[in-house]
Design a protein around this motif. Structure first.
Motif, PDB file in Angstrom:
ATOM      1  N   ALA A 200      48.147 -13.843  60.017  1.00 60.33           N
ATOM      2  CA  ALA A 200      48.738 -12.455  60.429  1.00 60.33           C
ATOM      3  C   ALA A 200      48.297 -11.468  59.361  1.00 60.33           C
ATOM      4  N   GLY A 201      48.152 -10.223  59.800  1.00 61.05           N
ATOM      5  CA  GLY A 201      47.988  -9.092  58.890  1.00 61.05           C
ATOM      6  C   GLY A 201      48.918  -8.211  58.719  1.00 61.05           C
ATOM      7  N   VAL A 202      48.918  -7.201  57.701  1.00 59.44           N
ATOM      8  CA  VAL A 202      49.870  -6.266  57.583  1.00 59.44           C
ATOM      9  C   VAL A 202      49.493  -4.950  57.843  1.00 59.44           C
ATOM     10  N   LEU A 203      50.204  -4.051  58.570  1.00 62.04           N
ATOM     11  CA  LEU A 203      49.839  -2.508  59.006  1.00 62.04           C
ATOM     12  C   LEU A 203      50.804  -1.546  58.082  1.00 62.04           C
ATOM     13  N   ARG A 204      50.317  -0.406  58.083  1.00 59.07           N
ATOM     14  CA  ARG A 204      51.027   0.635  57.406  1.00 59.07           C
ATOM     15  C   ARG A 204      52.406   0.822  58.086  1.00 59.07           C
ATOM     16  N   PRO A 205      53.551   1.027  57.463  1.00 56.68           N
ATOM     17  CA  PRO A 205      54.876   1.111  58.006  1.00 56.68           C
ATOM     18  C   PRO A 205      55.015   1.765  59.330  1.00 56.68           C
ATOM     19  N   ASN A 206      55.287   1.380  60.302  1.00 53.19           N
ATOM     20  CA  ASN A 206      55.296   2.055  61.680  1.00 53.19           C
ATOM     21  C   ASN A 206      56.656   1.721  62.455  1.00 53.19           C
ATOM     22  N   ALA A 207      57.447   2.551  62.751  1.00 53.79           N
ATOM     23  CA  ALA A 207      58.908   2.334  63.284  1.00 53.79           C
ATOM     24  C   ALA A 207      58.608   1.697  64.635  1.00 53.79           C
ATOM     25  N   SER A 208      57.418   2.117  65.431  1.00 58.07           N
ATOM     26  CA  SER A 208      57.364   1.359  67.007  1.00 58.07           C
ATOM     27  C   SER A 208      56.772   0.129  66.987  1.00 58.07           C
ATOM     28  N   LEU A 209      56.496  -0.612  65.732  1.00 56.97           N
ATOM     29  CA  LEU A 209      55.880  -1.782  65.704  1.00 56.97           C
ATOM     30  C   LEU A 209      56.892  -2.919  65.050  1.00 56.97           C
ATOM     31  N   GLU A 210      57.084  -3.862  65.644  1.00 58.06           N
ATOM     32  CA  GLU A 210      57.688  -5.283  65.454  1.00 58.06           C
ATOM     33  C   GLU A 210      57.752  -5.003  63.683  1.00 58.06           C
ATOM     34  N   ASN A 211      59.162  -5.234  63.097  1.00 52.79           N
ATOM     35  CA  ASN A 211      59.416  -5.302  61.766  1.00 52.79           C
ATOM     36  C   ASN A 211      58.296  -4.177  61.137  1.00 52.79           C
ATOM     37  N   GLN A 212      58.113  -3.201  61.618  1.00 51.50           N
ATOM     38  CA  GLN A 212      57.419  -2.016  61.058  1.00 51.50           C
ATOM     39  C   GLN A 212      55.920  -2.405  60.720  1.00 51.50           C
ATOM     40  N   GLY A 213      55.434  -3.298  61.330  1.00 53.33           N
ATOM     41  CA  GLY A 213      54.095  -3.669  60.839  1.00 53.33           C
ATOM     42  C   GLY A 213      53.999  -4.880  59.821  1.00 53.33           C
ATOM     43  N   ALA A 214      55.170  -4.988  59.258  1.00 59.61           N
ATOM     44  CA  ALA A 214      55.121  -6.112  58.180  1.00 59.61           C
ATOM     45  C   ALA A 214      54.836  -7.582  58.624  1.00 59.61           C
ATOM     46  N   VAL A 215      54.526  -8.648  57.810  1.00 57.61           N
ATOM     47  CA  VAL A 215      54.445  -9.811  58.322  1.00 57.61           C
ATOM     48  C   VAL A 215      55.763 -10.451  57.832  1.00 57.61           C
ATOM     49  N   ARG A 216      56.702 -11.193  58.683  1.00 56.68           N
ATOM     50  CA  ARG A 216      57.755 -11.727  58.372  1.00 56.68           C
ATOM     51  C   ARG A 216      57.317 -13.175  58.343  1.00 56.68           C
ATOM     52  N   ILE A 217      58.077 -13.545  56.951  1.00 54.07           N
ATOM     53  CA  ILE A 217      57.929 -14.966  56.542  1.00 54.07           C
ATOM     54  C   ILE A 217      59.465 -15.584  56.373  1.00 54.07           C
ATOM     55  N   THR A 218      59.627 -16.838  56.969  1.00 53.76           N
ATOM     56  CA  THR A 218      60.861 -17.557  56.934  1.00 53.76           C
ATOM     57  C   THR A 218      60.539 -18.878  56.283  1.00 53.76           C
ATOM     58  N   TYR A 219      61.546 -19.149  55.643  1.00 52.11           N
ATOM     59  CA  TYR A 219      61.195 -20.421  54.459  1.00 52.11           C
ATOM     60  C   TYR A 219      62.300 -21.423  54.680  1.00 52.11           C
ATOM     61  N   GLU A 220      62.163 -22.733  54.469  1.00 53.29           N
ATOM     62  CA  GLU A 220      63.166 -23.618  54.609  1.00 53.29           C
ATOM     63  C   GLU A 220      62.874 -24.814  53.649  1.00 53.29           C
ATOM     64  N   PHE A 221      63.522 -24.875  52.458  1.00 56.10           N
ATOM     65  CA  PHE A 221      63.251 -25.991  51.552  1.00 56.10           C
ATOM     66  C   PHE A 221      64.236 -27.298  51.858  1.00 56.10           C
TER      67      PHE A 221
END
Length: 339
Positions: A200-221
């Motif tokens: 996935a890529g990242v976009l300039r922050p935009n309130a109309s986008l999921e997570n403002q256009g950021a890439v969400r990363i979830t981890y589990e060690f």
């Protein structure tokens, strides 16, 4: 008194025998290198036909302003996070002028010896698009598509093919830290690295986008015994910097805006003690065994008495002064020499 004298005598003898040997394959250089990703599917953008990405920063301190790690996608300049949580979520965010990066790579660095039963599950979600052929131009919104599961993959010890080393690649001609506040002079405090394509890529922050256009990363060690640090890198198909380059990462040195995310395994109190051991000098290795906040000869004695218990009950790499993956007399010698 006689027992303490015997311990001192042992330490004096062992000092002459102290040694440390490491093996592995560190990254070949700080910049202009090809790296493999750990994903089973390989690189999303295989621009060179060899299933790699080219890390190619433009120069010293370049590419360290636009990309960040944040625990809140609305705070796109990010922050430095140190947590004990073995599972959690953070975001790759962007504040750069061009307003996008076509692909985000996650660099994972694990300190010391990685246990055989170690695993790390990474999931990501974010936006994808066909790269814009117009250089340095964000994709049109009608070409952008949200991927609720861009990646869901579990990685093991075998995926950490780079290291041991103490630095991450940038355009700087000297070593650049893996986490904020790292003492690069502690050359024995090494990490193993892997790179993960988040699809996935990242976009300039935009309130109309999921997570403002950021890439969400979830981890589990699972079975993390030491310290792990996350960094993000960005790939762009066409930009004013050049084509098919990984040339952006989160900054970790002031005065730039620093951001990062690290996970530390917490040691438990020694038998008969109520306070957990601590790391007074912040180098990632425990020197204060009895938990009183400082290191002295009492800690050496306690470490000597509880060597086998430490091996069985503590995150070993936090007590492994020589980095050989076990607790031995050499570690006690090195603690003694630090007093």
């Amino acid at each position: 008194m006689k027992k303490t004298t015997s311990i001192i005598s042992i330490l004096v003898v062992l000092t002459a025998l102290a040694s440390c040997t490491v093996t592995g394959a560190p990254l070949p250089d700080y910049n202009n290198i090809f790296i493999n990703v750990a994903n089973d599917a390989g690189a999303t953008y295989d621009a060179f036909g060899n299933d790699t990405y080219n890390i190619r920063f433009e120069g010293i301190d370049r590419g360290l302003n636009a990309l960040h790690i944040s625990t809140d996608p609305a705070a796109n300049y990010g922050q430095v996070t140190l947590t004990e949580a073995l599972s959690g979520t953070f975001y790759a965010t962007d504040s750069g002028g061009k307003g996008y990066e076509d692909e985000i790579l996650l660099m994972v660095a694990v300190n010391g010896t990685i246990p055989d039963d170690f695993s790390l599950r990474i999931t990501s979600d974010g936006y994808t698009w066909p790269p814009n052929p117009v250089s340095n131009t964000a994709p049109p919104f009608d070409t952008v598509s949200y991927q609720p599961v861009a990646l869901d993959e579990t990685f093991t010890k075998a995926d950490f093919i780079y290291g041991p080393q103490t630095w991450k690649p940038t355009g700087n001609e000297v070593e650049y830290p893996i986490y904020f506040g790292q003492d690069l002079g502690a050359t024995g405090n090494t990490f193993r690295l892997m790179f993960v394509d988040l699809n996935a890529g990242v976009l300039r922050p935009n309130a109309s986008l999921e997570n403002q256009g950021a890439v969400r990363i979830t981890y589990e060690f699972r079975n993390l015994e030491s310290f792990a640090a996350f960094n993000v890198y960005a790939y762009c198909k066409t930009s004013n910097n050049g084509d098919d380059m990984v040339a952006w990462s989160n900054a970790l040195l002031l005065p730039k805006t620093v951001s990062g995310y690290s996970v530390v395994r917490v040691p438990v109190p020694f038998p008969g003690k109520t306070d957990p051991p601590t790391d007074p000098d912040g180098d990632g290795i425990i020197e204060d065994m009895n938990g009183n906040g400082y290191s002295d000869f009492n800690d050496v004695v306690l470490f000597f008495k509880q060597m086998e218990w430490v091996q069985a009950n503590e995150p070993v790499s936090r007590f492994d002064f020589n980095g050989n993956g076990i607790i031995d007399f050499n570690d006690i010698v090195r603690l003694f020499k630090e007093l």
